[in-house]
Design an enzyme around this catalytic site. Structure first.
Site, mmCIF file in Angstrom:
data_model
loop_
_atom_site.group_PDB
_atom_site.id
_atom_site.type_symbol
_atom_site.label_atom_id
_atom_site.label_comp_id
_atom_site.label_asym_id
_atom_site.label_seq_id
_atom_site.Cartn_x
_atom_site.Cartn_y
_atom_site.Cartn_z
ATOM 1 N N LYS A 52 0.856 -1.189 0.000
ATOM 2 C CA LYS A 52 0.000 0.000 0.000
ATOM 3 C C LYS A 52 0.891 1.238 0.000
ATOM 4 C CE LYS A 52 -3.610 2.326 2.699
ATOM 5 N NZ LYS A 52 -4.446 2.237 3.936
ATOM 6 N N ASP A 160 -14.062 1.956 9.121
ATOM 7 C CA ASP A 160 -14.351 1.901 7.680
ATOM 8 C C ASP A 160 -14.621 0.463 7.237
ATOM 9 O OD1 ASP A 160 -14.812 3.088 5.223
ATOM 10 O OD2 ASP A 160 -12.716 3.082 4.623
#
Length: 319
Positions: A52, A160
Site C-alpha cells: 500500500k 471503515d
C-alpha cells in the site's frame, strides 16, 4: 519502527520498486483515497506481498499512515490482515515515500466476489459464494471486530468496515484490513466506548450518529457490520435506493426470500430436503443484520452476541 515484531521484514524503497515491477498498472490491486495497493513478489518468487503506497500529496494521507502503524503495532488476530513491513523513506527523486506491506490475499476482496461488475474476466468467480461461505465470512469479521473492541488493553474502532476492506485468503478465510481511519478510543473497554475525535468513513456504512457529532464508538463499527451483513446476503449496495436496514426489515420474516441474493435463492431451490432450515437460517442472519444496524447505538446488538452465527452455519451446511 522499534517495538514492532521480530519477524518484521526489512524492505527498502528499491526492494518494493522491484517487487511491484515499478508499481506497474498490471500489478495494481486497488486504489483508495489515501493510497494505492500493488501486488508484489520478492526475489525468491515464493512470497507474495500487498504493498500500500500512500498518496502523500493528498491531505490526511500521512496521518492515515501513522494511524495505521499505531493501530496495527499491538494487535494480532487470524482475521486481521497481517502487516509484514513498513517503509518510510525517499524515492529516487528525493521525495518522501511511505508504504505499508501486507500479506497478500489470494482471493482478493469481498467486494469483487459480491458485485460482478468489479470482477475481471480472468477471475469471474464473483458472486458464486455459497450460504455457508457467506456465514463463514460473517463469523470471521465478527471475531475480528470483537477482538478490536475488547481483545486488547485499548478499544479500537476500525471506522471503515465495508466489503472492499474485507480480504479473502486461499482458504476463503476473511481478514479485515485498512486501518487508516482506525481510532484507539479507550484503555478500558465498555459497550459503547467513544472518542470525540472526528472520523470519516464510507457513505452507506457510516452510522447516523456520526453525522450529528464528532463522537466515535465501537457501536459505530457494529452498525457498519450490520450493513455489511445485509449487503452480503441481499447483494444490494447500501446506496442503492432506500436504506438496507428498512428494505430488509419490511421483508422479515415472511418475504425474506424475495430480497436475498439470487445466488442464495438458486442454492435454496436446489435443496428441498433442508430448505426450511436454510430459510430459517437466512431469516436469523438478516435479523442480526437489522439488529446491528438500528438507528440508536444503544439499541444495537453486541459483537459478543453475533458469535451465535456459528449455530446457523452448522445447521445450514448443505450436503
Amino acid at each position: 519502527m522499534p517495538g514492532f515484531w521480530t519477524e518484521f521484514l526489512r524492505l527498502s524503497y528499491a526492494d518494493l520498486l522491484k517487487a511491484t515491477g515499478g508499481y506497474s498498472e498490471a500489478n495494481l490491486i486497488g486504489s483508495g483515497g489515501f493510497g494505492s495497493v500493488y501486488k508484489g513478489i520478492l526475489d525468491d518468487g515464493k512470497k507474495m506481498l500487498a504493498v500500500k503506497v500512500l498518496k502523500l500529496d493528498v491531505k490526511g494521507a500521512s496521518r492515515s499512515f501513522l494511524t495505521e502503524c499505531i493501530a496495527l503495532r499491538g494487535i494480532r488476530h487470524r482475521n486481521l490482515v497481517k502487516i509484514l513491513s513498513i517503509c518510510n523513506s525517499t524515492d529516487y527523486q528525493g521525495e518522501d515515500f511511505k508504504a505499508l506491506v501486507y500479506e497478500f490475499m489470494v482471493k482478493g476482496s469481498l467486494e469483487k466476489w459480491l458485485h460482478q461488475e468489479n470482477s475481471d474476466e480472468e477471475s469471474a468467480e464473483g458472486r458464486n459464494l455459497s450460504i455457508v461461505e457467506r456465514l463463514s465470512i460473517a463469523i470471521d469479521i465478527a471475531f475480528a471486530l470483537e477482538y478490536l473492541h475488547c481483545g486488547t488493553d485499548s478499544s479500537i474502532v476500525h471506522g471503515d468496515l465495508k466489503p472492499s476492506n474485507i480480504l479473502l485468503d486461499d482458504t476463503m478465510t476473511a481478514h479485515l484490513g485498512d486501518f487508516g481511519l482506525a481510532k484507539i478510543v479507550s484503555s478500558i473497554y465498555s459497550t459503547h466506548d467513544s472518542s470525540s475525535i472526528a472520523i470519516k468513513g464510507t457513505i452507506g456504512y457510516i452510522p447516523p450518529e456520526y453525522g450529528m457529532s464528532d463522537m466515535v464508538s465501537t457501536a459505530g463499527d457494529v452498525y457498519s457490520y450490520g450493513i455489511f451483513l445485509l449487503e452480503m446476503f441481499t447483494n444490494r449496495r447500501p446506496t442503492d435506493g432506500e436504506g438496507l436496514h428498512d428494505f430488509v426489515s419490511r421483508a422479515l420474516p415472511s418475504q425474506v426470500m424475495e430480497v436475498v441474493d439470487p445466488f442464495i435463492l438458486l442454492e435454496y431451490n436446489q435443496h428441498d430436503t433442508n430448505s426450511s432450515t436454510i430459510k430459517n437460517g437466512i431469516i436469523y442472519v438478516l435479523g442480526i443484520g437489522v439488529a446491528c444496524s438500528k438507528e440508536l447505538p444503544g439499541d444495537r446488538m453486541l459483537m459478543t452476541d453475533v458469535r451465535e452465527l456459528h449455530k446457523i452455519k452448522n445447521a445450514c451446511v448443505v450436503t
